[in-house]
Design a protein around this motif. Structure first.
Motif, PDB file in Angstrom:
ATOM      1  N   LYS A  57      32.015   4.737  16.490  1.00  0.00           N
ATOM      2  CA  LYS A  57      33.512   5.734  16.932  1.00  0.00           C
ATOM      3  C   LYS A  57      34.767   5.040  17.486  1.00  0.00           C
TER       4      LYS A  57
ATOM      5  N   TRP B 122      28.558   3.190  19.389  1.00  0.00           N
ATOM      6  CA  TRP B 122      29.549   2.694  19.462  1.00  0.00           C
ATOM      7  C   TRP B 122      30.341   1.926  19.250  1.00  0.00           C
TER       8      TRP B 122
ATOM      9  N   SER C 169      29.837  -3.598  21.618  1.00  0.00           N
ATOM     10  CA  SER C 169      29.144  -2.715  21.042  1.00  0.00           C
ATOM     11  C   SER C 169      28.268  -3.566  20.395  1.00  0.00           C
TER      12      SER C 169
ATOM     13  N   GLN D   5      36.402  -3.191  23.133  1.00  0.00           N
ATOM     14  CA  GLN D   5      34.995  -2.425  22.213  1.00  0.00           C
ATOM     15  C   GLN D   5      34.079  -2.059  21.036  1.00  0.00           C
TER      16      GLN D   5
END
Length: 528
Positions: A67, A64, A24, A20
């Motif tokens: 987080k 993104w 991102s 991720q």
């Protein structure tokens, strides 16, 4: 080199990005790539869609990534492995980023035509990509400064969200981060652009950034600006008066109540970028004593320069009959104000100043008196030996462009995020002078609880050796302290606390380790 070897022996290598984080990062870089492609005159149509898409992609990528990086972590400050990462420990990628930022500022200031700014006809390249957004907000075509303002605001808002995720367990950090995001987006970006829509054939309101106070906006009292204010009628005169009151009345009152943090850490755009986008580099600030000495001399030299330059510029056009205030009256007013300030300082606050600060104040005072004497004796035609415009141009280039922009931001990955604030910002020098002498703000320390871990000193972006104060249980009252509160946030023992109290007793010269036992401290002091 020995540090790197020791780190590698321990096996604490940098953690690889997870899926991720990679996605991102790629999303944000794709948005930047679209803007970069537009610089090669690739025509993205419709432009409003593509510029919006690129900005949204950058923001979404930052949100993104933030987080994913911090949402799952437990309470506490997250500065994991920063000394093992190339980007945050002056490695290869740090220098690449530094070169990229420096190159961007050089192009922005000196070669805006390279990014498509056109003095005649329509813009091209990156500037043209931002034209629809600029016209939607202000009604005007984009300039290189609109592009810069948009990206600057994007960085503060985007990385501000990252900062909020990282420090979400600390109320003080959340409040001041929301504050810098709000002031940058509203007062520094949107409001000045929207004010342009008020301009018409019979009314012209000058572009005005409410949070950019003199001497940061060193151009605010130049003749063309004053003429713009006067020609704008009541509103313009109001803005001109606000500009004068902001430095003579508003800032001293707020600094007295809250310290310089009200501006440097809560309002200022330079500080806002340093606290958000520059947060990963705060530990790179030089903590040496030689750096501290250089900081004190350099930042006050810049302050003297901007005061002399502004006085020269204003004096040069007040000698005409166009304005009600004469050049001689203005010069006397400046000299009188400086006399009052420095006399009060030397009489009532001399014990709280270092020797070099005393010498600087006396030297500055002597210079002003000498120039006044030369002026009234008629020995020189030019009040400051140089043409006022020469002084203004020199300051604008050396300080306004090179120092604050190219060095101040471009060198984040090398020298830390507050290079400009520490060594060059004249506004920081003025507020620091006020904070040191009469502010209610201080950072109190509970020396009995300090375990000398050094986190506070490591993450002080202003290069202050906070641990030295904490070990002695001394209050921290420093001109350079911007009150960011990170030292208190990273302390594992709750030793440090930001407070606003009466000015009495802020500076505690008794170097004793007695924790919070105030009664015992009083007893010891009484017996001395």
């Amino acid at each position: 080199m020995s540090v790197d070897i020791n780190m590698s022996v321990t096996g604490n290598s940098p953690e690889a990005l997870n899926v991720q984080q990679k996605l991102s990062s790629a999303l944000g870089l794709l948005g930047i790539f679209i803007m970069t492609l537009s610089g090669f005159n690739i025509h993205f149509q419709p432009k409003i869609v593509w510029v919006s898409l690129s900005l949204i992609m950058v923001l979404a990528g930052i949100f993104w990534y933030s987080k994913v990086s911090y949402a799952h972590k437990t309470e506490g400050i997250k500065n994991d492995r920063i000394y093992f990462k190339s980007l945050t420990n002056r490695g290869f990628w740090a220098y690449i980023l530094g070169l990229a930022l420096t190159g961007f500022y050089i192009v922005l200031y000196f070669y805006p035509n390279w990014i498509g700014l056109s003095s005649e006809g329509e813009n091209t390249g990156v500037v043209a990509l931002f034209d629809p957004l600029s016209k939607a907000i202000s009604g005007n075509a984009a300039s290189q400064w609109f592009v810069y303002g948009t990206l600057y605001t994007l960085a503060i808002v985007g990385f501000g969200v990252k900062f909020l995720w990282k420090y979400r367990h600390n109320r003080y950090q959340r409040l001041r981060t929301f504050s810098v995001m709000f002031f940058q987006l509203g007062f520094a970006f949107l409001i000045p652009e929207l004010m342009s829509r008020l301009n018409g054939d019979n009314f012209s309101l000058p572009y005005y950034n409410f949070i950019n106070i003199w001497p940061l906006n060193h151009y605010n009292f130049e003749q063309y600006r004053v003429d713009q204010f006067v020609n704008a009628g009541t509103v313009g005169i109001g803005l001109l008066i606000f500009g004068v009151l902001s430095i003579l009345v508003i800032t001293p009152i707020l600094t007295y109540k809250y310290g310089k943090r009200w501006y440097c850490s809560w309002v200022c755009g330079c500080g806002g970028l340093a606290e958000t986008a520059g947060d990963p580099f705060r530990h790179l600030s030089d903590k040496s004593q030689s750096s501290w000495k250089l900081e004190r001399w350099l930042v006050h030299t810049v302050l003297v320069f901007v005061v002399i330059m502004t006085t020269a510029v204003v004096y040069s056009y007040l000698n005409t009959d166009k304005y009600w205030l004469s050049g001689t009256a203005f010069l006397i007013s400046v000299a009188s104000l400086l006399t009052i300030v420095f006399t009060w300082t030397m009489v009532y606050k001399r014990q709280e100043l270092q020797n070099d600060a005393k010498y600087a104040a006396i030297g500055f005072f002597v210079v002003i008196l000498s120039l006044l004497g030369l002026h009234f004796s008629g020995l020189i035609d030019k009040i400051f030996l140089f043409e006022a415009e020469t002084l203004r141009a020199t300051y604008g280039f050396a300080i306004g462009a090179i120092f604050s922009g190219v060095v101040g931001v471009g060198f984040y990955p090398i020298f830390g995020n507050r290079v400009w604030c520490r060594f060059g910002c004249p506004m920081a020098a003025i507020l620091g002078f006020q904070q040191r002498l009469f502010s209610k703000f201080r950072i109190t320390t509970n020396g009995g609880q300090c375990i000398s871990c050094g986190n506070c000193t490591t993450y002080c972006e202003m290069g202050i050796d906070v641990r030295a104060y904490a070990q002695k249980g001394e209050n921290i009252v420093r001109s350079s302290c911007v009150g960011c509160g990170i030292c208190a946030s990273v302390c594992p023992r709750g030793v440090l606390k930001l407070e606003n109290d009466t000015p009495a007793g802020r500076i505690n010269s008794n170097e004793i380790l007695l924790g919070n036992d105030v009664d015992l401290m009083d007893l010891v002091n009484q017996n001395k």
